[in-house]
Design a protein around this motif. Structure first.
Motif, PDB file in Angstrom:
ATOM      1  N   ALA A 148     -55.611  53.566  24.548  1.00 27.19           N
ATOM      2  CA  ALA A 148     -54.715  52.155  24.808  1.00 27.19           C
ATOM      3  C   ALA A 148     -53.606  52.423  25.215  1.00 27.19           C
ATOM      4  O   ALA A 148     -52.848  51.806  25.795  1.00 27.19           O
ATOM      5  N   VAL A 149     -52.771  53.378  23.963  1.00 25.47           N
ATOM      6  CA  VAL A 149     -51.248  53.665  24.397  1.00 25.47           C
ATOM      7  C   VAL A 149     -51.048  54.388  25.764  1.00 25.47           C
ATOM      8  O   VAL A 149     -50.130  54.068  26.201  1.00 25.47           O
ATOM      9  N   ALA A 150     -52.117  55.264  26.073  1.00 28.56           N
ATOM     10  CA  ALA A 150     -51.699  56.099  27.281  1.00 28.56           C
ATOM     11  C   ALA A 150     -51.655  54.972  28.689  1.00 28.56           C
ATOM     12  O   ALA A 150     -50.993  54.985  29.417  1.00 28.56           O
ATOM     13  N   MET A 151     -52.687  54.236  28.636  1.00 26.94           N
ATOM     14  CA  MET A 151     -52.816  53.282  29.680  1.00 26.94           C
ATOM     15  C   MET A 151     -51.702  52.273  29.607  1.00 26.94           C
ATOM     16  O   MET A 151     -51.320  51.952  30.853  1.00 26.94           O
ATOM     17  N   ALA A 152     -51.366  51.720  28.479  1.00 31.01           N
ATOM     18  CA  ALA A 152     -50.110  50.977  28.491  1.00 31.01           C
ATOM     19  C   ALA A 152     -48.829  51.369  29.147  1.00 31.01           C
ATOM     20  O   ALA A 152     -48.121  50.837  29.680  1.00 31.01           O
TER      21      ALA A 152
END
Length: 254
Positions: A208-212
């Motif tokens: 989630a953090v990477a995609m954001a």
């Protein structure tokens, strides 16, 4: 003691606060136990238990209607029908946590809302860093001639070997999944590939953090990551700079 949360704490603010405060608890506990002469096994067990208690208690207090899927907690059957499920790994990299001086362990806190992430945070407590979906981390510039692949300390998954050979990668080794994924987010590495088996809580918050932040994250066959499945087993995923995703998939699948 946990800090007093804001009255109108958003999901992203909550995820970030919990990741930070669980991490602070773990840092203090590790230092205290090693100073007292505790074994690495006792330190690991105590860390898992303490972080689980803290996160479970805070989520019960501030998001009592939401379900929770946790590595260390009992199965919350509400999650099967829930619209909102917190997927947490209270201590990702328990092995590394039990080794004095190692920094490559993490705390994962993610919120899954039926079909997508609502919020997430990953903290790297030993280096006092936290990464959130809001605000997302800025994507670093690409400065290397050869991609850098981050992989497991103990073994290189087959997919990672194929990517390293196919893209001519330099390789580095780190412990936890969160630490490896955040190495990509920070620009210390360009690709993280794992196909050796893991659970939903291992990859949810890092993905989630990477995609954001604009990075690619998916299953190793390129299909989307889907969470809150009844079976917590989610054996593979990869995170990379977006311009490298096609090459990674081609290296794995030809």
């Amino acid at each position: 003691m946990p800090s007093a949360p804001p009255v109108t704490e958003t999901d992203a603010q909550l995820a970030t606060r919990l990741a930070v405060e669980a991490g602070e608890l773990l840092v203090a506990l590790r230092a205290e136990m090693f100073a007292a002469g505790a074994s690495i096994w006792d330190v690991r067990d105590a860390g898992d238990a303490a972080a689980q208690r803290y996160l479970a208690g805070e989520l019960h207090t501030h998001r009592a209607d939401d379900a929770v899927l946790s590595e260390e907690g009992l199965e919350d059957v509400r999650r099967y029908e829930a619209d909102r499920v917190w997927i947490i790994d209270p201590l990702d990299g328990t092995r590394e946590y039990g080794e004095p001086g190692r920094h490559d362990w993490a705390v994962h806190v993610a919120l899954w809302e039926r079909t997508h992430f609502g919020a997430a945070a990953v903290s790297l407590p030993a280096v006092d860093l936290v990464f959130s979906t809001d605000p997302p981390a800025p994507m670093p510039e690409q400065v290397r001639d050869r991609p850098r692949l981050v992989t497991s300390r103990s073994r290189a998954p087959y997919a990672a070997v194929l990517v390293a050979e196919g893209l001519g990668c330099d390789a580095v080794r780190l412990g936890s999944a969160g630490a490896k994924a955040m190495a990509v987010v920070m620009g210390e590495a360009d690709i993280y590939v794992h196909d050796g088996g893991m659970y939903q809580w291992d990859s949810a918050a890092p993905a989630a953090v990477a995609m954001a932040a604009g990075f690619h994250a998916s299953r190793v066959d390129g299909s989307p990551l889907v969470y809150n499945e009844r079976d917590p087993w989610l054996p593979d995923f990869f995170v990379c700079r977006p311009e490298l995703a096609e090459g990674v998939l081609k290296a794995i699948w030809g």
